[in-house]
Design a protein around this motif. Structure first.
Motif, short mmCIF file in Angstrom:
data_model
loop_
_atom_site.label_atom_id
_atom_site.label_comp_id
_atom_site.label_asym_id
_atom_site.label_seq_id
_atom_site.Cartn_x
_atom_site.Cartn_y
_atom_site.Cartn_z
N TRP A 64 0.85 -1.18 0.00
CA TRP A 64 0.00 0.00 0.00
C TRP A 64 0.89 1.24 0.00
N ASP A 65 0.50 2.26 -0.77
CA ASP A 65 1.22 3.53 -0.74
C ASP A 65 1.12 4.10 0.66
N GLU A 67 0.51 7.11 1.46
CA GLU A 67 -0.66 7.99 1.53
C GLU A 67 -1.92 7.20 1.90
N ARG A 68 -2.06 6.02 1.31
CA ARG A 68 -3.22 5.17 1.62
C ARG A 68 -3.15 4.69 3.07
N GLN A 69 -1.96 4.34 3.53
CA GLN A 69 -1.79 3.92 4.92
C GLN A 69 -2.15 5.05 5.88
N ARG A 71 -4.22 7.52 5.29
CA ARG A 71 -5.69 7.68 5.29
C ARG A 71 -6.35 6.62 6.16
N LEU A 72 -5.85 5.37 6.08
CA LEU A 72 -6.42 4.30 6.90
C LEU A 72 -6.23 4.58 8.39
N ASN A 123 7.20 -1.31 5.44
CA ASN A 123 7.45 -0.26 4.45
C ASN A 123 8.91 -0.10 4.06
#
Length: 139
Positions: A64-65, A67-69, A71-72, A123
């Motif tokens: 996952w990018d 940025e997506r992490q 947001r989560l 990551n």
């Protein structure tokens, strides 16, 4: 930054800096220009631009990018603190703190949560050392 002088000694031809969107490549360009390297180019739009042009990409394991992490994690913290504030009213301040942090991140173009998440083992990419990279460059 810590290895720029080692790399600069071996860059006598044009160098293309590549990252996901072009932003970190721009930062690297600034650092390398400061070290006296001027034959630099940035891949316009980064890998996102490359892919949108339909050009080939070899991928490793998908993650996952960041940025997506972010947001989560931010969304989960806000949702759980708002729901939890029904029982513990002061939890609403956690949601306010996350909102403030996201606002600051947008205004400053930095993200503390993203930097923290990037340190997780999930990551981290493959490790490498400057000596082995320089050795490959001089071949």
């Amino acid at each position: 930054r810590e290895h720029r002088d080692e790399f600069c000694a071996h860059f006598d031809e044009n160098v293309v800096l590549v990252c996901r969107s072009g932003q970190r490549a721009g930062q690297a360009e600034e650092t390398l220009r400061g070290a006296g390297l001027f034959n630099l180019h940035i891949l316009a739009g980064g890998m996102l631009g490359w892919e949108s042009a339909g050009l080939p990409v070899n991928r490793g394991a998908e993650r996952w990018d960041l940025e997506r992490q972010v947001r989560l994690v931010a969304g989960s913290l806000v949702l759980s603190s708002v729901l939890g504030s029904i029982a513990v009213p002061k939890l609403k301040w956690l949601a306010a703190g996350i909102g403030g942090g996201l606002t600051f991140a947008a205004l400053s173009n930095t993200c503390a949560m993203g930097m923290l998440l990037s340190k997780l083992p999930y990551n981290r990419g493959a490790s490498c050392d400057a000596q082995s990279i320089v050795a490959q460059l001089v071949r």
